[in-house]
Design a protein around this motif. Sequence first.
Motif: not given
Length: 400
Positions: A78, A103-104
């Motif tokens: 991330r 992670t986004s």
Amino acid sequence: MAGLRVAILYKHRQSGRWILPQVEELRRRGHQVMVVLPPGTGPLPAELLRRGFEVVESPFDFRFRPNLATLRGLWRLRRLLRDLRLDILKYHLYASALAARFTSVGLRLGRVHVVVGPLFLESRLIRTVERWLWRADDVIICGTDYTSRQYGALGAPPERRPSTTPGIDTDHFSRERFVAEQGPTAAELRAKIRAELGIAENAFVVVMVAYVYAPKRLTYHGRGIKGHDILLPAWQAFQARHPRAHLLLIGGGFSATGETHRRELVRRFGTDADPSITWIESVTEVRPYYNASDLSVSPSLSEGHGAPVEAGAMSLPSIVSDAGGLPEVVDEASGWVVPAGRAGPLEAALGAAYREFDAGVLTRRGDAARERMVKFFDHRPAAEMIADIVERTANGVRSR
């Protein structure tokens, strides 16, 4: 629209050359493209670096294990994605998609999920989860119409699941191009490779190009997805009545577990002792084997478009199962479609192809296959369509 920062997240170093036309097209349009891969060497990072693309090491290994190392890896990924200041995050393969989505979260970027193979959607558990997780993607580029329909059944509207094949280089996969590069005539090249393999010049040669995958825990329990265990009994029954026929298998085990499964198939069907079967575990150049063959076969239980696209571009007709996107590859003029998972219909289709071979008319199907691949499966228009989707997605994010 130029100047986008695009990262491609991909879980493999050993395979994935099909992404190259896409990254080339994005760069041609003036975008900065970087590819995030697991650390280490391999054919894919080597080729990307040779072409001048930036390769970034992923701090996450794309293995979702229930431990702290997984959480640390995802958190570091991330931070990496945040620091890259991306406009678009484009991801391929399901483990990459899960990592990208997790992670986004909260990052202001476009999320483009590219799905080539539909295997994960054929797991009931994953399909249930994906009914909700697909909503994290701004767009899902489906490599087959079949995959687009699967996402439609999960609630994705048509505009969120466009269908476009990744395509192949139909110039490279061309019998005429191959012959021109090698020097001799097509017949001489065909005779040469057959002599090297110990195959009679007048034999009916059937080729299957596929890695051997170990059975998956969540789909098709106990069976490899490429259908080797379907083809081999069908072949043995067919070849007993057609002794002039020869089967050429190209592809070893994909990973150590895949190779273990391949050896089980060898023992189970006695292929090492069968003079009608040649099994080549690994090749760097497949075109000589297509040129030496008369027919391609793909009896998969799950597949995108697969090897029949390459075979067709090399002017080979194909027998394919009705799994996934395979029926989209052939039509009535260029091959046969048989029910997946059944040896009997596959044996019958082999018999039909042999009769056309014996009558000297099977090559007509090969010519039709070549025309079809050039028209529908060339990588250049496919790369352009994918780049268009990436740019539209970026526009949508900027207008939010």
